[in-house]
Motif scaffolding. Structure first.
Motif: not given
Length: 125
Positions: A54, A86-87, A91
């Protein structure tokens, strides 16, 4: 011995009082707790179990300010801006302390991120 003879004045012994003081000192040293030990789960730079993916998420902690990827950010806005980068809360977020940053400042930032649900913090030296 008559009543007219002056008595020799004896000084009281201080030994029993000193014994009591030392016993109280030992008691309070053994019975008190001088601080609460706390453990912070963190990973030291580069040994994370999950690979980094990411966009960059570098939080630079300085004595007077925070920087997210080089841009100044307030402590209140840090979590909000990290949500866009962030997902999931797992993360990886990289933390780096500046020179002369008090340990309590670092712990406060880590506590704020932990309270927001972020569990994968990596601390760089």
């Amino acid at each position: 011995m008559t009543f007219d003879d002056p008595r020799v004045k004896r000084r009281p012994s201080l030994t029993p009082m000193i014994d009591v003081v030392f016993l109280l000192l030992v008691f309070f040293m053994l019975a008190s707790r001088f601080g609460m030990d706390m453990q912070l789960p963190l990973t030291v730079g580069g040994t994370s179990s999950t690979p980094y993916s990411g966009p960059p998420r570098l939080v630079q902690v300085e004595a007077e300010e925070l920087r997210l990827n080089g841009a100044p950010v307030t402590p209140e806005d840090l979590v909000t801006k990290l949500e866009t980068l962030t997902e999931t809360p797992t993360d990886t977020i990289i933390l780096r302390a500046g020179d002369e940053v008090p340990l309590q400042r670092m712990v406060s930032v880590m506590d704020a991120l932990g309270a927001a649900g972020y569990s994968s913090l990596v601390l760089l030296e």
